[in-house]
Design an enzyme around this catalytic site. Structure first.
Site, short mmCIF file in Angstrom:
data_model
loop_
_atom_site.label_atom_id
_atom_site.label_comp_id
_atom_site.label_asym_id
_atom_site.label_seq_id
_atom_site.Cartn_x
_atom_site.Cartn_y
_atom_site.Cartn_z
CG ASP A 68 -0.28 -0.41 2.51
OD1 ASP A 68 0.97 -0.39 2.57
OD2 ASP A 68 -0.99 -0.77 3.46
CG ASP A 78 -8.44 -0.95 11.97
OD1 ASP A 78 -7.50 -1.70 11.58
OD2 ASP A 78 -8.89 -0.01 11.27
CG HIS A 102 -5.56 -2.11 8.94
ND1 HIS A 102 -5.69 -0.76 9.20
CD2 HIS A 102 -4.25 -2.38 9.16
CE1 HIS A 102 -4.51 -0.27 9.55
NE2 HIS A 102 -3.62 -1.23 9.53
CD GLU A 123 -8.50 1.13 7.97
OE1 GLU A 123 -8.41 0.17 8.76
OE2 GLU A 123 -7.87 2.19 8.14
P1 PGA Z 1 2.51 -1.09 12.70
O1 PGA Z 1 1.33 -1.06 11.62
O2 PGA Z 1 3.45 -2.17 12.23
O3 PGA Z 1 3.12 0.25 12.64
O4 PGA Z 1 1.89 -1.44 14.01
C1 PGA Z 1 0.77 -2.27 11.21
C2 PGA Z 1 -0.34 -2.04 10.21
O5 PGA Z 1 -1.06 -1.04 10.30
O6 PGA Z 1 -0.50 -2.91 9.32
#
Ligand code: PGA
Length: 263
Positions: free
Chosen positions: A67, A136, A138, A143
């Protein structure tokens, strides 16, 4: 789903890097899906070490990132393009032509997303996809509510994700509200999936996606549908799992079943 529990962030990172390195050694022209965020930093550090000290060769590897924030140029220090070059690509012998990262500054995002999907197909599909997980639930920027059939597209970020990611920006107002992300359907087509997670704040969501029901409200739970998904967790992220004893028993007794697997 194979759940591998580790004692700390370092062990989680080394285990994940070991799985990626094994894939590259077995198939030097592997197509690897990569992730950004704070979770994979240790994994990338270990891959860089393996390249420098053990000769891990990336020259034939092709990569696809999950992404990118819509609206950020590749030179923006919070763009995922910048992140990947700073934290991995510039330290290994990857051919820049084999690197694919969604672009945040595009005139026609929809056409770009179609092109990205096409590129993955032309490369022969993704052999191993690395994933983090958002608090959350994702995977990539899919999302809650994202269809399990979704493809690469523009997605609006959840308030929670914007809050979580504000720590990387000067303030919350600077966090983009949109991203280009591979879809859940795109991710599920990878031949193998490797999700890593650490930290106490990920414990509830790890319990939900591993031991809870399959639901688009926790998009990582789609991994329960995948024939070869591996999950490597650090102790705190695994702290709420109910079947910890079972996962550890499997890890410690793998040799008992090896003789039946022809490996
Ligand atoms: P993070 O993000 O590794 O910074 O916790 C993970 C994500 O949002 O996929």
């Amino acid at each position: 789903m194979e759940v591998i529990l580790t004692n700390d962030y370092e062990e989680m990172s080394k285990t994940a890097a070991g799985i990626i390195a094994a894939q590259i050694r077995k198939k030097p022209d592997s197509v690897i899906g990569l992730a950004t965020g704070s979770t994979p930093l240790g994994t990338y550090k270990e891959l860089i070490r393996m390249h420098r000290e053990d000769g891990l060769d990336f020259s034939k590897v092709t990569t696809f990132n999950l992404d990118e924030y819509l609206g950020l140029s590749p030179s923006h220090d919070q763009s995922y393009n910048y992140f990947m070059w700073e934290n991995l690509f510039k330290h290994i012998n990857i051919n820049p032509e084999n690197v694919h990262i969604p672009q945040g500054l595009v005139d026609d995002a929809e056409a770009f997303c179609e092109w990205y999907e096409e590129r993955i197909k032309k490369a022969g599909g993704i052999d191993l996809q690395l994933l983090g997980i958002g608090s959350d639930g994702h995977i990539a920027f899919n999302e809650p509510g994202s269809s399990f059939g979704s493809r690469t597209r523009v997605k609006t970020l959840e308030e929670q994700t914007i809050k979580d990611n504000a720590r990387f920006f000067k303030n919350e107002d600077e966090v983009p509200h949109f991203a280009i992300t591979m879809g859940v359907g795109t991710i599920l087509e990878a031949r193998k999936i490797l999700l890593i997670a650490n930290g106490e704040n990920k414990a509830p969501v790890c319990k939900a996606f591993i031991e809870g029901p399959i639901t688009s409200q926790v998009t990582a739970s789609a991994l329960q549908l995948h024939p070869h998904a591996m999950v490597v967790l650090e102790e705190k992220a695994a702290s709420m799992l109910e079947r910890k004893k079972y996962y550890n028993w499997i890890r410690d007794n793998k040799h008992l079943v090896q003789k039946y697997l022809g490996r």
